[in-house]
Each structure stands twice: as structure tokens, then as C-alpha cells.
Design an enzyme around this catalytic site. Structure first.
Site, PDB file in Angstrom:
ATOM      1  CB  CYS A  84      -0.935  -0.090   1.262  1.00 59.21           C
ATOM      2  SG  CYS A  84      -0.275   0.487   2.851  1.00 59.21           S
ATOM      3  CB  CYS A 132      -2.781  -2.704   3.671  1.00 60.00           C
ATOM      4  SG  CYS A 132      -1.090  -3.306   3.637  1.00 60.00           S
ATOM      5  CB  CYS A 153      13.565 -10.101  12.290  1.00 54.80           C
ATOM      6  SG  CYS A 153      14.378 -11.237  10.906  1.00 54.80           S
TER       7      CYS A 153
HETATM    8 ZN   LIG Z   1       0.594  -1.713   3.728  1.00 57.00          ZN
END
Ligand SMILES: [Zn+2]
Length: 165
Positions: A84, A132, A153
Site C-alpha cells: 500500500c 493494510c 526482522c
Molecule cells: Zn500496507
């Protein structure tokens, strides 16, 4: 008089019950599903992401260690969500953890959200895009002690790099 008092008591009891039930329902809602600003159907995500991005972001998969081309990227810029475009990490917070995955000592506050996962048998803190919901990786507390001590990580396939001075 006595009847009125009794009626009042009944009203108090039922209204308390109403409140506590609403509270329970709200708590259930919180733990079950987060709501994200960007939500798409599975078919839409499959269409927009390549196979590896879909595996990581939507199925919470993990890429092979040392497979990401972003691992050795030392350029200045911002790492954004591959799904996104939300800004997630800054190049100045990237460090070489030796693990084979792009690592950061901190996220861009507010743009990354956290969850707990027991997938491989012990408790880990999962992290995902707050916009998102796409899975990014996990955060551990064995990062650089001279800064935050955190080691984010992150799967390189979940990120896009935007060069910036
Ligand atoms: Zn996203």
C-alpha cells in the site's frame, strides 16, 4: 411506596447488566479483528501482488534468508509497504544483523502495528503494516544496545525502497 422502590431496584440491576454486556462485546471485537484503512478482497490482493509478496504480506510467510536484494541496500531513503506504499522504516535505522533479513532498530511510529504469534511454538511479536494489515516480520529485543535494543526482522519482499536524500 415499597413497590416503587422494588421497581427502581429492578431497573438499576437490568441497566448494569446492559452495560457490562456491551463492554464484553466490544472487547471481543478488538481481539478478533483489527480494522484497516485499506481492505481488499483476497482476489484483489492476488491480482496486485506478485507471488512472493502475496505469500509474505497476506499469508504471513517468510522469505529465504539472504534472498532479498534490499538486504545489502545502503542507500538513503524510506522503506515503504509493498502492498500500500505506507512509509514503514527509514534507512538511518537499518543495520546489518547478520541474520539474512533486512533489519531495523525502530519503525516509523504509528505506521506499524503489532500482534502476538505462537506459530513456531514460542511467543514472538509479529509486526504488520498499520494501514493494510500486510505481514512484515517480527520484532525481537536483541538489537543494537547503543540505540533501541530492538531488532525488527523484516521480509524484504514486503518492502519497496524509495531513494531520498
Ligand atoms: Zn500496507
Amino acid at each position: 411506596m415499597y413497590k416503587k422502590l422494588l421497581l427502581g431496584l429492578v431497573l438499576i440491576i437490568t441497566s448494569c447488566k446492559g452495560v457490562s454486556q456491551e463492554k464484553e462485546m466490544a472487547m471481543e471485537g478488538n481481539s478478533k479483528q483489527e480494522e484497516f484503512e485499506i481492505t481488499k478482497t483476497d482476489a484483489e490482493w492476488r491480482n496486485e501482488l506478485d507471488a512472493m509478496e502475496y505469500f509474505i504480506l497476506r499469508e504471513a510467510g517468510t522469505e529465504r534468508a539472504f534472498s532479498s536484494e534490499l538486504l545489502k541496500n545502503n542507500k538513503k531513503g524510506i522503506y515503504v509497504c509493498a502492498a500500500c506504499g505506507t512509509e514503514l522504516f527509514k534507512s538511518e535505522n537499518k543495520f546489518d544483523s547478520g541474520t539474512g533479513w533486512p533489519s531495523f532498530d525502530q519503525e516509523i511510529k504509528g505506521n506499524v502495528a503489532y500482534d502476538v504469534d505462537y506459530k513456531i511454538g514460542y511467543k514472538r511479536t509479529e509486526e504488520h503494516c498499520a494501514t493494510c494489515g500486510g505481514h512484515l516480520g517480527h520484532v525481537f529485543n536483541d538489537g543494537p544496545s547503543d540505540t533501541t535494543g530492538e531488532r525488527h526482522c523484516i521480509n524484504g519482499a514486503a518492502l519497496n525502497f524509495v531513494a531520498r536524500n
